[in-house]
Scaffold this active site. Structure first.
Site, short mmCIF file in Angstrom:
data_model
loop_
_atom_site.label_atom_id
_atom_site.label_comp_id
_atom_site.label_asym_id
_atom_site.label_seq_id
_atom_site.Cartn_x
_atom_site.Cartn_y
_atom_site.Cartn_z
N THR A 184 0.89 -1.22 0.12
CA THR A 184 -0.20 0.03 -0.20
C THR A 184 0.86 1.20 -0.09
O THR A 184 0.27 2.40 0.00
CB THR A 184 -0.88 -0.01 1.25
OG1 THR A 184 0.00 -0.31 2.52
CG2 THR A 184 -1.85 -1.02 1.19
N GLY A 185 2.21 0.96 0.13
CA GLY A 185 3.16 2.31 0.28
C GLY A 185 3.51 2.85 -1.23
O GLY A 185 2.95 2.28 -2.24
N VAL A 196 6.42 2.98 -2.74
CA VAL A 196 7.34 2.17 -3.65
C VAL A 196 6.61 0.78 -3.60
O VAL A 196 6.86 0.20 -4.83
CB VAL A 196 8.62 2.00 -2.63
CG1 VAL A 196 9.52 0.66 -3.47
CG2 VAL A 196 9.39 3.02 -2.58
N ARG A 199 -3.36 -2.85 9.53
CA ARG A 199 -4.37 -1.70 9.38
C ARG A 199 -5.04 -1.87 7.96
O ARG A 199 -6.10 -1.64 7.73
CB ARG A 199 -3.53 -0.27 9.17
CG ARG A 199 -3.07 0.31 10.44
CD ARG A 199 -2.34 1.43 10.18
NE ARG A 199 -0.91 1.18 9.55
CZ ARG A 199 -0.11 1.24 10.21
NH1 ARG A 199 -0.04 1.16 11.47
NH2 ARG A 199 1.04 1.26 9.50
N SER A 200 -4.04 -2.38 6.96
CA SER A 200 -4.64 -2.71 5.79
C SER A 200 -5.28 -3.96 5.27
O SER A 200 -5.56 -4.19 3.98
CB SER A 200 -3.58 -2.14 4.84
OG SER A 200 -2.80 -1.03 5.01
N CYS A 214 18.17 4.56 -2.64
CA CYS A 214 17.71 5.03 -3.94
C CYS A 214 19.00 6.08 -4.67
O CYS A 214 19.34 6.05 -5.84
CB CYS A 214 16.42 6.03 -3.84
SG CYS A 214 16.47 6.74 -2.51
N GLN A 232 17.29 15.40 -3.42
CA GLN A 232 16.40 14.21 -3.54
C GLN A 232 14.72 14.75 -3.19
O GLN A 232 14.42 15.47 -2.56
CB GLN A 232 16.67 13.53 -2.47
CG GLN A 232 18.23 13.18 -2.41
CD GLN A 232 18.55 12.11 -1.25
OE1 GLN A 232 19.66 12.01 -0.91
NE2 GLN A 232 17.90 11.35 -0.81
N LYS A 286 24.89 6.52 3.90
CA LYS A 286 24.60 5.22 3.04
C LYS A 286 25.44 5.52 1.74
O LYS A 286 25.81 4.59 1.09
CB LYS A 286 22.98 5.40 2.71
CG LYS A 286 22.30 4.83 3.97
CD LYS A 286 20.83 5.00 3.45
CE LYS A 286 19.89 5.29 4.69
NZ LYS A 286 18.34 5.56 4.54
N ARG A 309 16.86 17.44 0.75
CA ARG A 309 15.53 17.00 0.43
C ARG A 309 15.08 18.41 -0.41
O ARG A 309 14.93 19.45 0.12
CB ARG A 309 14.72 16.73 1.40
CG ARG A 309 13.54 16.05 1.49
CD ARG A 309 13.71 14.61 0.64
NE ARG A 309 13.99 13.58 1.76
CZ ARG A 309 14.39 12.28 1.31
NH1 ARG A 309 14.10 11.94 -0.06
NH2 ARG A 309 14.72 11.53 2.30
N HIS A 352 15.50 11.88 -8.20
CA HIS A 352 16.51 12.57 -7.35
C HIS A 352 17.52 12.91 -8.42
O HIS A 352 17.78 12.26 -9.35
CB HIS A 352 17.21 11.51 -6.58
CG HIS A 352 16.54 11.00 -5.29
ND1 HIS A 352 15.25 11.46 -4.90
CD2 HIS A 352 16.77 9.80 -4.45
CE1 HIS A 352 14.94 10.79 -3.75
NE2 HIS A 352 15.88 9.73 -3.74
P1 A2P Z 1 0.01 0.05 5.74
O1 A2P Z 1 -0.53 1.05 4.59
O2 A2P Z 1 -0.86 -0.67 6.24
O3 A2P Z 1 0.73 1.15 6.85
P2 A2P Z 1 5.43 4.37 2.89
O4 A2P Z 1 6.68 4.23 2.84
O5 A2P Z 1 4.98 4.80 1.43
O6 A2P Z 1 4.56 4.91 3.96
O7 A2P Z 1 4.58 2.70 3.02
C1 A2P Z 1 5.00 2.06 3.93
C2 A2P Z 1 4.32 0.60 3.67
O8 A2P Z 1 4.86 -0.59 4.77
C3 A2P Z 1 2.98 0.59 3.50
O9 A2P Z 1 2.57 -0.49 2.65
C4 A2P Z 1 2.67 -0.16 4.97
O10 A2P Z 1 1.44 -0.73 5.00
C5 A2P Z 1 3.78 -1.02 5.25
N1 A2P Z 1 3.92 -1.37 6.77
C6 A2P Z 1 4.36 -0.56 7.73
N2 A2P Z 1 4.52 -1.02 8.96
C7 A2P Z 1 4.50 -2.33 8.61
C8 A2P Z 1 4.15 -3.72 9.42
N3 A2P Z 1 4.49 -3.68 10.66
N4 A2P Z 1 4.14 -4.78 8.68
C9 A2P Z 1 3.66 -4.87 7.43
N5 A2P Z 1 3.57 -3.90 6.22
C10 A2P Z 1 3.91 -2.40 7.06
#
Ligand code: A2P
Length: 339
Positions: free
Chosen positions: A9-10, A12, A37-38, A126, A153, A208, A230, A237
């Site tokens: 869902t993020g 990347v 959450r998702s 990246c 960046q 890094k 940033r 970037h």
């Molecule tokens: P979620 O959307 O459920 O929070 P970004 O870097 O764009 O914020 O995305 C971070 C990604 O990592 C999202 O898909 C987020 O899911 C997921 N994420 C964060 N914490 C966890 C966790 N503890 N277990 C699995 N996925 C996670």
């Protein structure tokens, strides 16, 4: 082939799904994974709807490959659990990159180091990926003595929260503390602060660039120093890269070497005001190099301007290329976990 995308869902994660679709990997089972959450949320992949599953359900499904982009602590906790289940993890966080037992891979440069026993493989930062793509052929030809990098960046590298902060500020709204990814506004600003500050007064992002570059190029003697900034930019970037080589070089040969490097494109036509820019790198997989010119202040010095889409070659595309390499060389599926 069962492939899980962890952090689907993020920012990347979303691009990873798109790149997996575009490159047409032979995926029979797609497993979208995110935080509790998702779970249950819909995700589209190849025109079909999938429901996000939990980490535990994903491990139980025993994917062949899991591509992680869910933050360092999630990787530290879960990558070994996936690996134990027989999955090969390609991890986009910084959790495993400097672990001496883990490979840090940019396929064009060092995929040949990969073996079937590598169950956790690190995807570099990246800003490092685009830097080493430009530096690797030049290092081979002339030997890097010292590199000074200044980055510009995109806020997209910080994830969804940073994008929301930028969008709110652009609309004229002042986000409250909880809505801010940064300590200061990013709209109409430059923040010389990427990731956390370390004891040596550099940021983690700057270190890094130093440490990951040495590891990928396999040369601890290269001198590197970086300032990472940033900027309120969307598409990618940019990096100003000042290089000093051990040996003399010919600028025409530098251009030829870069032009012949797979994944690198030269954009450097000053008569027509052509040079790499993030606005035009967006959604592309190449690393664009321009403003190629001799540093006249020192012997064997060179200046470059390097731009790439940080979500594509800087993250998702590089990770998917690693998966492709593993598949092409039959390095997934059968191995016992050793790391
Ligand atoms: P979620 O959307 O459920 O929070 P970004 O870097 O764009 O914020 O995305 C971070 C990604 O990592 C999202 O898909 C987020 O899911 C997921 N994420 C964060 N914490 C966890 C966790 N503890 N277990 C699995 N996925 C996670």
């Amino acid at each position: 082939m069962k492939v899980a995308v962890v952090g689907v869902t993020g920012l990347v994660g979303t691009v990873m799904c798109r790149v997996l679709e575009e490159r047409n990997l032979p995926i029979d089972t797609f497993i979208p994974v995110a935080s509790a959450r998702s779970v249950g949320k819909p995700v589209k992949f190849r025109g079909e709807q999938y429901a996000v599953v939990s980490m535990e359900d994903a491990i139980a499904a025993r994917p062949d490959i899991a591509i992680f982009s869910a933050g360092g602590s999630t990787s530290l906790e879960y990558a070994p659990k996936f690996a134990e289940a027989g999955t090969t993890v390609i991890d986009n966080s910084s959790a495993w990159r400097m672990d001496p037992g883990k490979k840090l891979v940019v396929p064009e440069i060092n995929a040949h180091e990969l073996a079937e026993t590598d169950k956790i493989i690190a995807n570099p930062n990246c800003s490092t990926i685009q830097l080493v793509m430009a530096l690797a052929p030049l290092h081979q030809a002339y030997g890097l003595k010292r590199v000074v990098i200044s980055t510009y960046q995109s806020f997209t590298g910080t994830g969804m929260k940073a994008v929301k902060q930028y969008q709110l500020e652009k609309k004229g709204y002042e986000p409250d503390q909880a809505e801010m990814a940064y300590n200061y506004p990013i709209f109409e600003n430059c923040l010389p602060h990427c990731d956390i500050f370390l004891e040596n007064d550099y940021t983690k992002e700057e270190m890094k660039l130093v440490n990951e570059t040495r590891k990928i190029l396999g040369d601890q003697a290269i001198g590197l120093t970086a300032t990472a900034v940033r900027v309120p930019v969307h598409g990618g970037h940019s990096e100003s890269v000042n290089v000093e080589f051990h040996t003399a070089y010919d600028i025409g040969e530098v251009r030829r070497l870069l032009a012949e490097t797979p994944g690198v494109e030269i954009v450097d036509n000053l008569a027509n005001n052509q040079y790499p820019m993030p606005l035009f790198a967006k959604d592309k997989d190449s690393v664009f190099v321009g403003r190629i010119r001799r540093d006249e202040s020192t012997e064997n010095g060179l200046n470059l301007w390097v731009v790439a889409d940080n979500l594509r070659k800087g993250a998702a595309t590089n990770a998917v290329q690693i998966a492709e390499y593993l598949l092409q060389h039959r390095l997934v599926g059968k191995a016992q976990a050793t790391s």
